[in-house]
Design a protein around this motif. Structure first.
Motif, PDB file in Angstrom:
ATOM      1  N   LEU A  82      -6.128  -3.313   4.106  1.00 17.86           N
ATOM      2  CA  LEU A  82      -6.318  -3.100   5.540  1.00 17.86           C
ATOM      3  C   LEU A  82      -6.547  -4.425   6.261  1.00 17.86           C
ATOM      4  CD1 LEU A  82      -6.448  -1.108   7.853  1.00 17.86           C
ATOM      5  CD2 LEU A  82      -8.883  -0.798   7.355  1.00 17.86           C
TER       6      LEU A  82
ATOM      7  N   PRO B 299      -2.155   7.429  -0.336  1.00 12.90           N
ATOM      8  CA  PRO B 299      -2.534   7.061  -1.695  1.00 12.90           C
ATOM      9  C   PRO B 299      -2.809   8.253  -2.614  1.00 12.90           C
ATOM     10  CG  PRO B 299      -3.851   5.868  -0.081  1.00 12.90           C
ATOM     11  CD  PRO B 299      -3.001   6.829   0.666  1.00 12.90           C
TER      12      PRO B 299
ATOM     13  N   THR C 159      -4.901   4.264   8.602  1.00 11.06           N
ATOM     14  CA  THR C 159      -6.121   4.985   8.236  1.00 11.06           C
ATOM     15  C   THR C 159      -6.025   6.474   8.542  1.00 11.06           C
ATOM     16  OG1 THR C 159      -7.141   4.420  10.366  1.00 11.06           O
ATOM     17  CG2 THR C 159      -7.604   2.958   8.494  1.00 11.06           C
TER      18      THR C 159
ATOM     19  N   THR D 126       0.843  -1.194   0.000  1.00 13.31           N
ATOM     20  CA  THR D 126       0.000   0.000   0.000  1.00 13.31           C
ATOM     21  C   THR D 126       0.873   1.237   0.000  1.00 13.31           C
ATOM     22  OG1 THR D 126      -1.944   1.019   0.987  1.00 13.31           O
ATOM     23  CG2 THR D 126      -0.235   0.230   2.513  1.00 13.31           C
TER      24      THR D 126
ATOM     25  N   THR E 205      -7.778  -3.439  -3.288  1.00 15.26           N
ATOM     26  CA  THR E 205      -8.532  -2.319  -2.731  1.00 15.26           C
ATOM     27  C   THR E 205      -7.984  -1.959  -1.361  1.00 15.26           C
ATOM     28  OG1 THR E 205     -10.154  -3.683  -1.582  1.00 15.26           O
ATOM     29  CG2 THR E 205     -10.625  -3.124  -3.908  1.00 15.26           C
ATOM     30  N   PRO E 206      -8.243  -0.739  -0.907  1.00 18.14           N
ATOM     31  CA  PRO E 206      -7.804  -0.366   0.445  1.00 18.14           C
ATOM     32  C   PRO E 206      -8.361  -1.295   1.525  1.00 18.14           C
ATOM     33  CG  PRO E 206      -8.377   1.593  -0.788  1.00 18.14           C
ATOM     34  CD  PRO E 206      -8.786   0.404  -1.630  1.00 18.14           C
ATOM     35  N   ASP E 207      -9.599  -1.784   1.356  1.00 18.29           N
ATOM     36  CA  ASP E 207     -10.177  -2.692   2.342  1.00 18.29           C
ATOM     37  C   ASP E 207      -9.426  -4.018   2.413  1.00 18.29           C
ATOM     38  OD1 ASP E 207     -12.110  -0.886   3.149  1.00 18.29           O
ATOM     39  OD2 ASP E 207     -13.640  -1.697   1.801  1.00 18.29           O
TER      40      ASP E 207
END
Length: 79
Positions: free
Chosen positions: A36, A17, A57, A13, A31-33
């Protein structure tokens, strides 16, 4: 930032971003999810879930400050 989960799954990541996109960094493949969840799995096994989630976050900080916070959250000595 790049890491492996304890099971060997790689995740990657950018700490900021929006800045990475503005500067022309390659798009992330997850994806960010998804990132994470991988980061929380990785940090949870080390007992660092809350600290790492807070850092990953965070918004509105300089990348160098975010990185320093992450290093601190991971308990890495800063000598």
């Amino acid at each position: 930032m790049e890491a492996l989960t304890p099971s060997g799954r790689r995740w990657h990541t950018y700490l900021h971003p929006e800045v990475a996109a503005r500067d022309g960094a390659p798009r992330l493949t997850e994806t960010p999810d998804v990132v994470l969840r991988a980061a929380l799995d990785w940090s949870g096994r080390a007992g660092l879930t809350a600290a790492v989630r807070d850092v990953l976050t965070a918004h509105g900080s300089l990348a160098k400050d975010t990185f320093a916070e992450l290093v601190g959250a991971l308990g890495v000595p800063r000598d």
